[in-house]
Design an enzyme around this catalytic site. Sequence first.
Site, PDB file in Angstrom:
ATOM      1  N   GLU A   1       5.169   1.194  -1.357  1.00  0.00           N
ATOM      2  CA  GLU A   1       6.355   0.020  -1.112  1.00  0.00           C
ATOM      3  C   GLU A   1       6.287  -0.784  -0.274  1.00  0.00           C
ATOM      4  O   GLU A   1       6.588  -1.181   0.647  1.00  0.00           O
ATOM      5  CB  GLU A   1       7.227   0.707  -1.070  1.00  0.00           C
TER       6      GLU A   1
ATOM      7  N   GLU B   1       8.623  10.607  -9.642  1.00  0.00           N
ATOM      8  CA  GLU B   1       9.947  10.347  -8.609  1.00  0.00           C
ATOM      9  C   GLU B   1      10.977  10.011  -9.230  1.00  0.00           C
ATOM     10  O   GLU B   1      12.037   9.110  -9.449  1.00  0.00           O
ATOM     11  CB  GLU B   1      10.010   9.417  -6.992  1.00  0.00           C
TER      12      GLU B   1
HETATM   13  O1  9MR Z   1      12.872  12.338  -0.960  1.00  0.00           O
HETATM   14  C1  9MR Z   1      12.277  11.451   0.076  1.00  0.00           C
HETATM   15  C2  9MR Z   1      12.941  12.599   1.713  1.00  0.00           C
HETATM   16  O2  9MR Z   1      13.508  13.860   1.175  1.00  0.00           O
HETATM   17  C3  9MR Z   1      12.933  12.298   2.556  1.00  0.00           C
HETATM   18  O3  9MR Z   1      13.490  12.609   3.059  1.00  0.00           O
HETATM   19  C4  9MR Z   1      12.177  10.227   2.675  1.00  0.00           C
HETATM   20  C5  9MR Z   1      11.642  10.138   4.285  1.00  0.00           C
HETATM   21  O4  9MR Z   1      10.092  10.633   3.597  1.00  0.00           O
HETATM   22  O5  9MR Z   1      11.300  10.394   1.474  1.00  0.00           O
HETATM   23  C6  9MR Z   1      12.022  10.505   0.298  1.00  0.00           C
HETATM   24  O6  9MR Z   1      11.564  10.144  -1.277  1.00  0.00           O
HETATM   25  C7  9MR Z   1      10.736   8.916  -1.159  1.00  0.00           C
HETATM   26  C8  9MR Z   1       9.751   8.685  -1.396  1.00  0.00           C
HETATM   27  O7  9MR Z   1       8.583   9.041  -0.670  1.00  0.00           O
HETATM   28  C9  9MR Z   1       9.579   6.877  -1.787  1.00  0.00           C
HETATM   29  N1  9MR Z   1      10.257   6.445  -2.318  1.00  0.00           N
HETATM   30  C10 9MR Z   1      11.588   6.809  -1.760  1.00  0.00           C
HETATM   31  C11 9MR Z   1      11.690   8.331  -2.188  1.00  0.00           C
HETATM   32  C12 9MR Z   1      13.726   8.614  -1.869  1.00  0.00           C
HETATM   33  O8  9MR Z   1      13.501   7.872  -0.434  1.00  0.00           O
END
Ligand code: 9MR
Length: 459
Positions: A264, A370
Amino acid sequence: MKTIKIAKLLALFMIVVFYACSSDDTDEGGPDEGGNTVTKVQAAFKYSISESNPNILVLENTTQGEGEYKSEWDFGKGEAFVVDQPGLDMVEYDNAGEYRVRLIVTNSAGFTIAEEVIKVDSNGICLNNICGSDPGGDVASLKGAANGFAIGTAVQAGRLSGKYDEIMRADFNNLTAEYQMKMNIMYPSQGNYDFGPADEIVNYGLSNDMNIHGHALIWHNATPDWVENFSGTDAEFEAMVEDYITTTLTRYKGKVRSWDVVNEAIEDGSNELRNSVFRQKMGDNYIEKCYQFARNADPDVLLFYNDYNLTFDTGKQAAMFAIVDNLKAQGLIDGVGAQMHISYNGPTKEQIQSVVDGTVSRGLLMHFAELDIRANPEGDTNVSALSSQRAIAQSDKFKEVAEIYDAIPQANKFALTIWGIKDDESWLLDFWGVPDWPLLFDASFNPKEARQGFLEGLQ
Ligand code: 9MR
């Protein structure tokens, strides 16, 4: 139905041809008896899986060289080398495991080697090295139905037993850590790494024949405070990032198959590079530096760039491909991760296809990462359950995504990853603060219509 499936599978075996990567020894060549300079002959081969027996590997020596040379196979079974015969060579692998297949080509100047690792499971040689698939069989499991790609899920170290374990082993063969392989967890304070939860996930996956997708080394949203407020010089910052990437990739070499190196990096709205601490301290080319550190640490691991909204946001998609093209020109990237945080009513099939087309035309692997599908994107706070109408619409969308992925050329397939197991634990609930049911299993681990639609899309 089954006959059609088998025909489809056979067709697939015929098209999928793998090219072995080559290496050579350091000898640069030398004169032959007549005083002419002889150069080494570069070993090369292709392989495919037999149409009639999934345990048989069909090898074709594609080496092209001048003069006298000898080609020998090492089938990776710990047996003596076998001299290459004219035409195709067939070798049978009956036992599950991993085999390093090598072709050694020798002339008076020295030798070169081409090699390829293959994996074998109870269904035979694993197509695209994705084990657990059996698309020609009567498949009820997600991973079993997938044609030459892995079915992934997001996982947490605290959720590796009981029903989670049961579902993961039945349906999935690729794991992404939902948060425990990010910098804030693996590198919580300077000089102190904590790989405890990451190790648990990696070990669980490996002991269950799953691939591990590392996610995510550099992400502005998971950067520890000590890095955000780094006190040293810019050169020290860069050395710290190199050490972090090198330490992590070295630890998981041969265990983690692929990594999202930078996640990102594109700013919402402007589509410029985000002004993260990494960009501020390492410069606008921080992305290529990070990929170079990763490549240096583990030349065999697959490197991905991962981002969201790449389907309907054409400006963002273009910005992403610009980053990717720059990395590709330097041989620093293997695939694109398109996060699929989508809704039952969008993006459209064509929008999803557009990111596939861009990735395939660049010869890169495609990761649908995702995946979750909102059933309440309107944010209605009065709904207390998933209506049957929305359940069907969501199921249809899961099916559509699976069909789009299944149609990707084999050489570009990688994995389709669902972002979690059960509805009540999706990140979306906190993020939007409204009720939703975005995954394949309900709060009690029961498979939903969404899982059925997804399965049908894979079949
Ligand atoms: O789903 C993930 C959540 O449990 C975590 O707290 C968060 C921070 O580490 O990240 C979320 O996953 C993200 C992913 O790593 C990158 N794209 C966006 C996702 C949703 O925020």
